[in-house]
Write a protein that holds these residues in place. Sequence first.
Motif, mmCIF file in Angstrom:
data_model
loop_
_atom_site.group_PDB
_atom_site.id
_atom_site.type_symbol
_atom_site.label_atom_id
_atom_site.label_comp_id
_atom_site.label_asym_id
_atom_site.label_seq_id
_atom_site.Cartn_x
_atom_site.Cartn_y
_atom_site.Cartn_z
ATOM 1 N N LEU A 90 -41.847 -28.192 9.259
ATOM 2 C CA LEU A 90 -41.993 -28.215 10.716
ATOM 3 C C LEU A 90 -41.429 -26.938 11.333
ATOM 4 C CD1 LEU A 90 -42.755 -29.717 13.309
ATOM 5 C CD2 LEU A 90 -40.475 -30.765 13.264
ATOM 6 N N VAL A 91 -40.294 -26.490 10.820
ATOM 7 C CA VAL A 91 -39.696 -25.243 11.325
ATOM 8 C C VAL A 91 -40.636 -24.066 11.072
ATOM 9 C CG1 VAL A 91 -37.770 -23.635 11.062
ATOM 10 C CG2 VAL A 91 -37.348 -26.103 11.015
ATOM 11 N N VAL A 92 -41.220 -24.016 9.886
ATOM 12 C CA VAL A 92 -42.141 -22.922 9.550
ATOM 13 C C VAL A 92 -43.375 -22.983 10.451
ATOM 14 C CG1 VAL A 92 -43.600 -21.948 7.742
ATOM 15 C CG2 VAL A 92 -41.319 -22.794 7.177
ATOM 16 N N ALA A 93 -43.868 -24.188 10.708
ATOM 17 C CA ALA A 93 -45.023 -24.339 11.602
ATOM 18 C C ALA A 93 -44.698 -23.805 12.997
ATOM 19 C CB ALA A 93 -45.436 -25.810 11.683
ATOM 20 N N ALA A 94 -43.494 -24.114 13.490
ATOM 21 C CA ALA A 94 -43.082 -23.623 14.811
ATOM 22 C C ALA A 94 -42.973 -22.100 14.824
ATOM 23 C CB ALA A 94 -41.749 -24.260 15.208
ATOM 24 N N LEU A 95 -42.462 -21.525 13.730
ATOM 25 C CA LEU A 95 -42.343 -20.063 13.652
ATOM 26 C C LEU A 95 -43.719 -19.397 13.665
ATOM 27 C CD1 LEU A 95 -39.469 -19.672 11.023
ATOM 28 C CD2 LEU A 95 -39.351 -19.268 13.486
ATOM 29 N N PHE A 96 -44.673 -19.962 12.945
ATOM 30 C CA PHE A 96 -46.020 -19.393 12.948
ATOM 31 C C PHE A 96 -46.667 -19.539 14.326
ATOM 32 C CE2 PHE A 96 -45.965 -19.471 8.247
ATOM 33 C CZ PHE A 96 -46.509 -18.219 8.020
ATOM 34 N N LEU A 97 -46.379 -20.645 15.006
ATOM 35 C CA LEU A 97 -46.893 -20.805 16.368
ATOM 36 C C LEU A 97 -46.319 -19.733 17.291
ATOM 37 C CD1 LEU A 97 -48.588 -22.497 18.328
ATOM 38 C CD2 LEU A 97 -46.561 -23.919 18.724
ATOM 39 N N PHE A 98 -45.055 -19.380 17.091
ATOM 40 C CA PHE A 98 -44.421 -18.331 17.890
ATOM 41 C C PHE A 98 -45.051 -16.967 17.598
ATOM 42 C CE2 PHE A 98 -41.137 -14.970 17.821
ATOM 43 C CZ PHE A 98 -40.890 -14.875 19.185
ATOM 44 N N LEU A 99 -45.518 -16.763 16.351
ATOM 45 C CA LEU A 99 -46.107 -15.478 15.980
ATOM 46 C C LEU A 99 -47.430 -15.212 16.687
ATOM 47 C CD1 LEU A 99 -45.451 -15.293 12.122
ATOM 48 C CD2 LEU A 99 -44.116 -14.280 13.980
ATOM 49 N N VAL A 100 -48.116 -16.272 17.134
ATOM 50 C CA VAL A 100 -49.424 -16.090 17.773
ATOM 51 C C VAL A 100 -49.295 -15.305 19.082
ATOM 52 C CG1 VAL A 100 -51.397 -17.274 18.808
ATOM 53 C CG2 VAL A 100 -50.447 -18.105 16.652
ATOM 54 N N PRO A 101 -48.502 -15.778 20.075
ATOM 55 C CA PRO A 101 -48.366 -14.971 21.302
ATOM 56 C C PRO A 101 -47.675 -13.628 21.059
ATOM 57 C CG PRO A 101 -46.833 -16.812 21.338
ATOM 58 C CD PRO A 101 -47.735 -17.035 20.173
#
Length: 241
Positions: A90-101
């Motif tokens: 879940l933490v990794v998923a959140a980090l990848f979501l942050f990488l988009v913007p």
Amino acid sequence: MVQKTTKSNSAIPILRYIGYGLLVFSAIDIATILYPPQFTNPSWELQTIGGIVERVPVPLIGFGFVFLGEPSQWKIPERVLLNLTSFLSLVVAALFLFLVPLGIVNTIRINNENTETITTQSEQQIEQIEQLKSLVGDANPQNLAQLAQRLNSQENPIEANNPEELRSEIRSRLEQQQDQIQQQAENTQSQRRRNLLENAAKWITGALLSCVLFAIIFLQTAWVRKLPLKKKKQEQPKTTM
């Protein structure tokens, strides 16, 4: 048939060990990408996003392998580790979501910096040519000859019968150089923008897809987080009086 099933089950622990190893290798690899950090540098940040996204298949496989096997055979320490691993997805998923913007913002910043750099360089070159053009009007025949020699090329040499013709030809050559500089600047800017957008689109799309996949891993491993993390106390047999 029983023998084949036994062999298949015996291979699962090997795959799980491989999964742990892949996760460790991924952590080391990503650490080398992030070091030395250059935060606020848009080029470094975008390249780092690309490096992480291009390596994401390895941790995905690692996460998939570590959850293989029969939960009843897992010891308590390993259940705790897999519980943390599930939350880690879940933490990794959140980090990848942050990488988009972050990738989108850095793409815009890099494009603006490239445009500014190319424009500044071309304007400086054009300004130098403008200065030469202003000198041509007052130059004597000797200076005109020297300038013509500098502008001469084997394919298109400057030919003139008198200083006025030479003066006019030099001005024409300088204007051609201005047009070439402007056209070259536009071509360079267009090429850099195309390459930037292609890479950015690939990496940002990869980051978004990675976010979805790691989120799926977290949702699909909810059963791991429900496993008991303590040994059940064995009930003492009741004694009859």
